[in-house]
Design a protein around this motif. Sequence first.
Motif, short mmCIF file in Angstrom:
data_model
loop_
_atom_site.label_atom_id
_atom_site.label_comp_id
_atom_site.label_asym_id
_atom_site.label_seq_id
_atom_site.Cartn_x
_atom_site.Cartn_y
_atom_site.Cartn_z
N ALA A 283 0.83 -1.20 0.00
CA ALA A 283 0.00 0.00 0.00
C ALA A 283 0.87 1.25 0.00
CB ALA A 283 -0.91 0.01 1.23
N TRP A 284 0.61 2.14 -0.96
CA TRP A 284 1.29 3.43 -1.02
C TRP A 284 0.47 4.38 -0.16
CZ3 TRP A 284 5.46 5.89 -1.44
CH2 TRP A 284 5.56 7.19 -1.97
N SER A 285 0.77 4.41 1.14
CA SER A 285 -0.09 5.04 2.14
C SER A 285 0.36 6.46 2.46
CB SER A 285 -0.11 4.19 3.41
OG SER A 285 -0.50 2.87 3.14
N TRP A 286 0.49 7.30 1.43
CA TRP A 286 1.00 8.64 1.68
C TRP A 286 0.05 9.47 2.54
CZ3 TRP A 286 -2.05 12.60 0.10
CH2 TRP A 286 -2.95 12.35 -0.97
N ARG A 287 -1.25 9.30 2.34
CA ARG A 287 -2.19 10.11 3.12
C ARG A 287 -2.10 9.75 4.61
NH1 ARG A 287 -6.17 13.46 2.04
NH2 ARG A 287 -6.09 12.98 -0.19
N GLU A 288 -2.09 8.46 4.91
CA GLU A 288 -1.99 8.03 6.29
C GLU A 288 -0.66 8.49 6.91
OE1 GLU A 288 -4.89 5.41 4.22
OE2 GLU A 288 -2.90 6.21 3.75
N TYR A 289 0.39 8.47 6.08
CA TYR A 289 1.70 8.92 6.55
C TYR A 289 1.65 10.39 6.94
CZ TYR A 289 6.61 10.39 6.20
OH TYR A 289 7.83 10.93 6.45
N PHE A 290 1.09 11.22 6.08
CA PHE A 290 0.98 12.64 6.38
C PHE A 290 0.09 12.89 7.60
CE2 PHE A 290 1.84 13.91 1.68
CZ PHE A 290 3.20 13.79 1.90
N GLU A 291 -1.02 12.17 7.67
CA GLU A 291 -1.95 12.37 8.79
C GLU A 291 -1.32 11.97 10.11
OE1 GLU A 291 -5.35 10.14 7.56
OE2 GLU A 291 -6.18 11.79 6.33
N GLY A 292 -0.31 11.10 10.06
CA GLY A 292 0.37 10.68 11.28
C GLY A 292 1.13 11.80 11.96
N PHE A 293 1.39 12.89 11.24
CA PHE A 293 2.05 14.04 11.84
C PHE A 293 1.06 14.96 12.57
CE2 PHE A 293 5.02 12.95 8.37
CZ PHE A 293 6.20 12.82 9.11
N HIS A 294 -0.23 14.65 12.44
CA HIS A 294 -1.30 15.41 13.10
C HIS A 294 -1.33 16.86 12.63
CE1 HIS A 294 -1.93 11.93 15.60
NE2 HIS A 294 -0.66 11.95 15.98
N PHE A 295 -1.03 17.05 11.35
CA PHE A 295 -1.24 18.36 10.75
C PHE A 295 -2.75 18.57 10.59
CE2 PHE A 295 2.89 17.28 8.36
CZ PHE A 295 3.67 17.88 9.34
N SER A 296 -3.16 19.81 10.40
CA SER A 296 -4.57 20.07 10.10
C SER A 296 -4.89 19.50 8.72
CB SER A 296 -4.84 21.57 10.11
OG SER A 296 -4.20 22.20 9.01
N GLN A 297 -6.18 19.33 8.45
CA GLN A 297 -6.59 18.81 7.15
C GLN A 297 -6.12 19.73 6.02
OE1 GLN A 297 -10.76 17.88 6.80
NE2 GLN A 297 -10.63 17.46 4.60
N GLU A 298 -6.21 21.03 6.26
CA GLU A 298 -5.77 21.98 5.24
C GLU A 298 -4.28 21.82 4.94
OE1 GLU A 298 -5.17 26.79 4.49
OE2 GLU A 298 -6.08 26.07 6.36
N VAL A 299 -3.48 21.71 6.00
CA VAL A 299 -2.04 21.55 5.81
C VAL A 299 -1.73 20.23 5.13
CG1 VAL A 299 0.14 21.20 7.04
CG2 VAL A 299 -1.36 23.10 7.67
N THR A 300 -2.43 19.18 5.51
CA THR A 300 -2.21 17.88 4.89
C THR A 300 -2.48 17.93 3.39
OG1 THR A 300 -2.74 16.67 6.93
CG2 THR A 300 -2.95 15.46 4.86
N GLU A 301 -3.58 18.59 2.99
CA GLU A 301 -3.90 18.71 1.57
C GLU A 301 -2.86 19.55 0.84
OE1 GLU A 301 -6.19 16.97 0.06
OE2 GLU A 301 -6.82 16.08 1.97
N ARG A 302 -2.42 20.63 1.44
CA ARG A 302 -1.39 21.45 0.81
C ARG A 302 -0.08 20.69 0.70
NH1 ARG A 302 -0.96 26.77 4.25
NH2 ARG A 302 0.89 27.03 2.89
N LEU A 303 0.25 19.94 1.72
CA LEU A 303 1.46 19.14 1.71
C LEU A 303 1.42 18.12 0.58
CD1 LEU A 303 4.13 18.38 3.12
CD2 LEU A 303 2.79 16.93 4.66
N ALA A 304 0.28 17.48 0.40
CA ALA A 304 0.13 16.51 -0.67
C ALA A 304 0.30 17.16 -2.04
CB ALA A 304 -1.23 15.82 -0.58
N ARG A 305 -0.33 18.33 -2.22
CA ARG A 305 -0.22 19.02 -3.52
C ARG A 305 1.21 19.47 -3.80
NH1 ARG A 305 -5.18 21.31 -1.78
NH2 ARG A 305 -4.12 23.25 -1.14
N ALA A 306 1.94 19.78 -2.75
CA ALA A 306 3.32 20.25 -2.94
C ALA A 306 4.29 19.10 -3.19
CB ALA A 306 3.77 21.04 -1.71
N THR A 307 3.90 17.88 -2.82
CA THR A 307 4.83 16.74 -2.90
C THR A 307 4.27 15.62 -3.77
OG1 THR A 307 3.95 15.86 -0.80
CG2 THR A 307 5.87 17.31 -0.67
N VAL A 308 3.59 14.66 -3.18
CA VAL A 308 3.21 13.44 -3.91
C VAL A 308 2.22 13.68 -5.04
CG1 VAL A 308 3.71 11.91 -1.98
CG2 VAL A 308 1.41 12.88 -2.19
#
Length: 218
Positions: A25-50
């Motif tokens: 499983a390519w679990s990038w979302r779960e990985y990012f959520e594990g840092f307990h960032f806000s949902q907005e930050v998690t979405e921005r982080l995803a757009r900037a990276t994966v």
Amino acid sequence: MQNCKLERFIVIRNIIFDIGNVLAAWSWREYFEGFHFSQEVTERLARATVLSPLWEEVDRGKMDEDMLLAGFIANDPGLEKEIRKAWDNMHDMLERYDYAVPWLRELKGRGYKVYYLSNFSRKVRRECAHVLDFLPLMDGGVFSYEEKLIKPDPAIYRLLLERYGLQAGECVFLDDTPRNVEEALRQGMAGIVFCGREQAVEELGKLGVDAWSVSKLP
């Protein structure tokens, strides 16, 4: 006189797997959520990276890791701290599926050769090496970063075939991305868009792959 059509029946001998979302499983979302960032930050982080086009360069392997990190930060400078934290060690971004090892063993036990053809980065392979414990079971394969090619470039499919002396018509390719499977078809292979193990086993059966007991695996 009755006309008879001579047909050549190809037997599948080689099963070629993508890795991400097929064997692990390519679990990038779960990985990012594990840092307990806000949902907005998690979405921005995803757009900037994966989810950024730059991520293809991670898998292509031509840019060094510092250059890639700088590119991700440039995508969203306001998240530099979060991007650095997420990029530091991706140990938990990949998780092997429980069925991967028994499935590969089952297929090999029935006489099939199994290979991998995966868009993969040097960084993820290094930091998620514990997940790739099934690689020694396989008969070979191609990682994109090693060849500086990514799917669906036709050259990477031909490279796999040539390296291992495989006949395209004797191969079936499983990948969760339709465009990658479409290119495999253009290269003469059979192809399955992977949506899950049970679905894949059913599709393999339609191709004559003797894997009936695989459906009973964990």
